[in-house]
Write an enzyme that holds these catalytic residues in place. Structure first.
Site, PDB file in Angstrom:
ATOM      1  N   ARG A 111       1.120  -5.315  -8.778  1.00  0.00           N
ATOM      2  CA  ARG A 111       0.138  -4.234  -8.889  1.00  0.00           C
ATOM      3  C   ARG A 111      -1.068  -4.615  -8.047  1.00  0.00           C
ATOM      4  NH1 ARG A 111       3.678  -1.631 -10.552  1.00  0.00           N
ATOM      5  NH2 ARG A 111       3.819  -0.380 -12.444  1.00  0.00           N
ATOM      6  N   GLU A 148      -3.785   3.895  -4.999  1.00  0.00           N
ATOM      7  CA  GLU A 148      -2.601   4.435  -4.328  1.00  0.00           C
ATOM      8  C   GLU A 148      -2.627   5.945  -4.450  1.00  0.00           C
ATOM      9  OE1 GLU A 148       0.931   2.535  -5.869  1.00  0.00           O
ATOM     10  OE2 GLU A 148       0.120   0.543  -5.504  1.00  0.00           O
ATOM     11  N   HIS A 199       4.562   1.379  -1.998  1.00  0.00           N
ATOM     12  CA  HIS A 199       5.074   1.211  -3.366  1.00  0.00           C
ATOM     13  C   HIS A 199       6.551   1.648  -3.472  1.00  0.00           C
ATOM     14  CE1 HIS A 199       3.765   0.922  -7.838  1.00  0.00           C
ATOM     15  NE2 HIS A 199       5.052   0.640  -7.706  1.00  0.00           N
TER      16      HIS A 199
END
Ligand code: 8YV
Length: 337
Positions: free
Chosen positions: A240, A269, A288
């Site tokens: 993360r 994000e 991601h």
């Protein structure tokens, strides 16, 4: 009996949708549910939700979720959910800890590593742009770094971290790890040495962040930690973004304090194109997608759908992160067994 309503916040594999459609009305929304207000304004209609991880299931949102029985994460990180509030309200929070997901993320960590140390992305652009054709000897600029004998320090030797260690061994890397608790069995199995975090940071050539995001791990890798790393070290983050201090990382990369970073996750994000990270030559950035293999997508969609189906049948889920609500969970039974 009225059919329960399940919200899906982003497209998932059809295998999961098929399971859900048999037990509920499945509603897919392309609305921007990363906004707390928007999420709060619609959540009251739903009995279950498939959460992709970007929706803020805060206490405020969950208070509005008057019918909600389960927040089922399509993934293993649940930092977007206020688990305490969900527990207080009797709402299950579940994850999808499938092998395919762990393998996918571990594979991606190695892909990022190789991409960075062998300059795969830059070299690809060099060929496509015709620069190789016009300067046949300039391919020599892409001098890479070998892996055998180097040290990989894995922060977090969990289900993903240990799979990265397995792969690293295959490349001839020496593996050390740090975790909040020592994993003696894994140390033996993987040949990974435990070291306190500072020692790991000082000794590693490749540092991999593979921890969940919690209040304890937020900002764990900051300016001080980066100052301990070797100038030749590279940082890989497949966990993360907020575990690593963004500003400190940009500074360390700009100043050459560390040699490079390969990142699949970011402090915010999606990452905007104007972010400094995108201007740096010593970074490899992916959006991601570490989890995103066909195998993982399918297995995760089935796992998430089965969790919801169980709860709609009045059963307990298989992978709750708040098992303490057993006995006090909201339990409206919608579906016959
Ligand atoms: C997710 C992830 O699956 O597992 C996690 O926590 O970050 C990803 O692998 C992603 O949130 C999409 O659902």
């Amino acid at each position: 009996m009225k059919r329960p309503k399940v919200l899906i916040t982003a497209p998932i594999h059809s295998a999961g949708v098929d399971i859900l459609s048999k037990v509920a009305e499945v509603i897919y929304t392309s609305k921007n549910l990363s906004s707390e207000e928007e999420l709060a304004s619609i959540i009251g209609d739903f009995d279950a939700v498939v959460s992709m991880g970007t929706e803020p299931f805060t206490g405020k949102v969950l208070e509005k979720a008057v019918k909600l029985l389960i927040v089922a994460r399509h993934g293993v990180g649940y930092d977007n959910v206020d688990v305490e509030a969900a527990t207080r309200l009797g709402i299950w929070v579940t994850i999808t800890p499938v092998e395919e997901l762990f393998d996918a993320v571990a594979d991606h960590a190695m892909a990022l590593l190789l991409c960075l140390v062998r300059r795969v992305c830059d070299a690809d652009v060099f060929v496509r742009s015709g620069k190789w054709f016009s300067n046949p000897h300039e391919n020599r600029v892409f001098i890479g770094a070998g892996l055998r004998g180097k040290v990989m320090g894995i922060i977090g030797l969990g289900r993903i971290g240990s799979r990265i260690a397995e792969r690293a061994k295959g490349f001839g890397l020496n593996v050390m790890y740090y975790d909040i608790e020592r994993k003696i069995d894994l140390e033996k199995k993987l040949g990974a040495e435990f070291h306190p975090l500072d020692e790991l940071l000082k000794s590693s050539d490749i540092i991999v962040v593979a921890l969940p995001l919690t209040e304890k791990t937020r900002g764990l890798i900051g300016r001080r930690e980066m100052s301990l790393m070797k100038p030749s070290a590279i940082l890989i983050n497949i966990a993360r973004g907020p575990i690593v201090d963004h500003e400190a990382l940009v500074e360390a990369l700009e100043s050459g304090r560390i040699a490079g970073a390969a990142l699949d996750v970011f402090f915010r994000e999606p990452l905007e194109a104007s972010n400094k990270l995108t201007k740096l030559k010593n970074t490899v950035l992916t959006p991601h997608i570490a989890w995103l293999t066909e195998e993982a997508r399918k297995a995760m969609s089935i796992a998430v759908a089965e969790e919801i189906a169980r709860v709609l049948r009045g059963e307990e889920p298989k992978y709750p992160v708040n098992p303490s609500i057993r006995g006090s969970a909201r339990n409206k039974r919608y579906v016959a067994n």
